[in-house]
Design an enzyme around this catalytic site. Structure first.
Site, PDB file in Angstrom:
ATOM      1  N   HIS A 201       0.819  -1.214   0.000  1.00 24.03           N
ATOM      2  CA  HIS A 201       0.000   0.000   0.000  1.00 24.03           C
ATOM      3  C   HIS A 201       0.861   1.275   0.000  1.00 24.03           C
ATOM      4  CE1 HIS A 201       0.454  -0.185   4.518  1.00 24.03           C
ATOM      5  NE2 HIS A 201       0.493   1.144   4.363  1.00 24.03           N
ATOM      6  N   ASP A 231      -0.059  -7.686   1.360  1.00 22.11           N
ATOM      7  CA  ASP A 231       0.357  -6.282   1.498  1.00 22.11           C
ATOM      8  C   ASP A 231       1.882  -6.157   1.501  1.00 22.11           C
ATOM      9  OD1 ASP A 231       0.110  -3.556   1.675  1.00 22.11           O
ATOM     10  OD2 ASP A 231      -0.134  -3.539   3.867  1.00 22.11           O
ATOM     11  N   SER A 337       4.757   2.437   8.038  1.00 18.49           N
ATOM     12  CA  SER A 337       4.384   1.306   7.191  1.00 18.49           C
ATOM     13  C   SER A 337       5.563   0.857   6.336  1.00 18.49           C
ATOM     14  CB  SER A 337       3.212   1.684   6.274  1.00 18.49           C
ATOM     15  OG  SER A 337       2.047   1.886   7.028  1.00 18.49           O
TER      16      SER A 337
END
Length: 395
Positions: A201, A231, A337
């Site tokens: 993402h 992901d 992230s």
């Protein structure tokens, strides 16, 4: 009559016959003086006593050294077992064999010593396989270890400052330019020539990607492969060399309560270090698998995901996937992230992927990290590397 008397008196005892061995007479008179009684008179004149008879043994009995069995002799007593004459000489019992010299024992242990040496070499090879392959073949190899291997010195295990100094060079900032803005995240170096693992993402829908290393060097990067169901994404830096790969640990050995350290670039603050513990294992985290998985991040890096039956940061859409995650209370914020979750020994045990944060319209008391962060277990990453290098499951 004299002859008859002599025969009856001498031959009743064969040891007193006229043909007695001179050695017996000599021994007899040496040990017993001649009697002056007329009854003991004998017509046989005794032989002179030799004071040196019997001859002394070759070695003194009191100091018997290990010698050949035939080198020492002893005289048997009269009437003892032996040659039938009650005297003479006979060999001593064989001397016991000497113990095996130390040198022979060492030779006997030779095979065991060889096996031990092989085991040590095998252990050394097992610990340095990745490095050895890289040095011998000239190719970059992912460094992997179990949770029993410490990247930091054993005396510094769990020391956050040491972990940060050791692992920070292996964590980079990832900036993606999107059609509707920019996205900032983090990544983990896994090879010296610039393979980077991050979240899908973070780079989904990116037109260009820029990666900044901990020492300030910047690189352009391209996407090698993506796996939206997990992901994950794999990047490759252009013209990179000499980077420090992180050591990928074993997330199966992680326990609730283990100390962890998180490194990333929250809100563009490169190389931010936070610490905490593992709060839970196998948490279900649901993410979007649509083509525009990262489009809703905007500048803040927020993206839609779900956990605990609730949805955060927008609609995940109809196409979703759920993976098992490590939960941590280490402070995570947008921009973490794709960064590293590290154990007390300095091994990477997870890729930080999601964190709870309050909605923008919440009160100020609810804003910021509340200790709910999630990371993709590193064993999931390692199992997916071959797929990512081949272009990923989304290709």
């Amino acid at each position: 009559m004299t002859e008859s008397f002599r025969r009856s008196g001498e031959y009743e005892n064969p040891y007193q016959a006229p043909y007695q061995a001179p050695y017996e007479d000599a021994r007899q008179y040496a040990s017993t003086p001649a009697s002056s009684s007329p009854a003991s008179a004998s017509p046989v004149t005794p032989s002179p006593v030799d004071p040196e008879w019997p001859p002394p043994p070759a070695y003194r009995p009191a100091a018997q050294a290990p010698v050949e069995p035939t080198a020492v002799w002893q005289t048997r007593t009269a009437g003892g077992a032996g040659d039938g004459h009650g005297g003479g000489t006979a060999p001593l019992p064989p001397v016991a064999a000497e113990p095996t010299p130390p040198g022979r024992k060492k030779r006997a242990r030779g095979p065991f010593a060889l096996l031990a040496a092989v085991a040590v070499v095998a252990a050394a090879i097992g610990g340095g396989t990745a490095y050895g392959i890289q040095e011998l073949t000239g190719k970059d190899t992912v460094v992997s270890s179990s949770t029993t291997t410490s990247v930091v010195p054993s005396s510094k295990t769990g020391d956050v400052a040491t972990i940060a100094a050791t692992v920070s060079p292996s964590v980079v900032e990832v900036g993606a330019t999107l059609s509707n803005g920019t996205s900032t995240g983090s990544g983990v170096v896994i090879t010296a020539d610039g393979e980077i693992v991050t979240n899908n993402h973070v780079v989904s829908g990116a037109n260009s990607i820029k990666v900044t290393a901990s020492d300030g060097r910047s690189y352009t990067a391209k996407v090698v492969g993506t796996d939206s169901k997990k992901d994950l994404a794999l990047l490759k830096l252009a013209n990179a060399s000499g980077l420090k790969p992180a050591t990928l640990g074993n997330s199966d050995g992680v326990k609730v309560g283990d100390t962890v350290v998180a490194i990333g670039s929250p809100e563009g603050l490169t190389g931010t270090v936070t610490s905490g513990i593992v709060s839970a294992l196998n948490r279900d985290v649901t993410v979007s698998t649509g083509e525009n998985q990262g489009q809703q991040q905007g500048g803040g890096g927020n993206w839609p995901f779900q956990f605990g039956g609730q949805q955060f940061n927008g609609d995940t859409g109809s196409s979703t996937t759920t993976y098992k995650a490590l939960q941590t209370d280490a402070s995570l914020n947008p921009g973490n992230s794709g960064g590293a979750l590290i154990d007390a020994g300095g091994d990477i045990i997870g890729i930080n992927s999601a964190m709870y944060s309050a909605a923008a319209d919440s009160s100020s008391s609810d804003v910021g990290s509340v200790g709910l962060g999630f990371a993709i277990p590193i064993n999931t990453v390692k199992a997916d590397l071959a797929t990512l290098r081949a272009g990923g499951s989304d290709s």
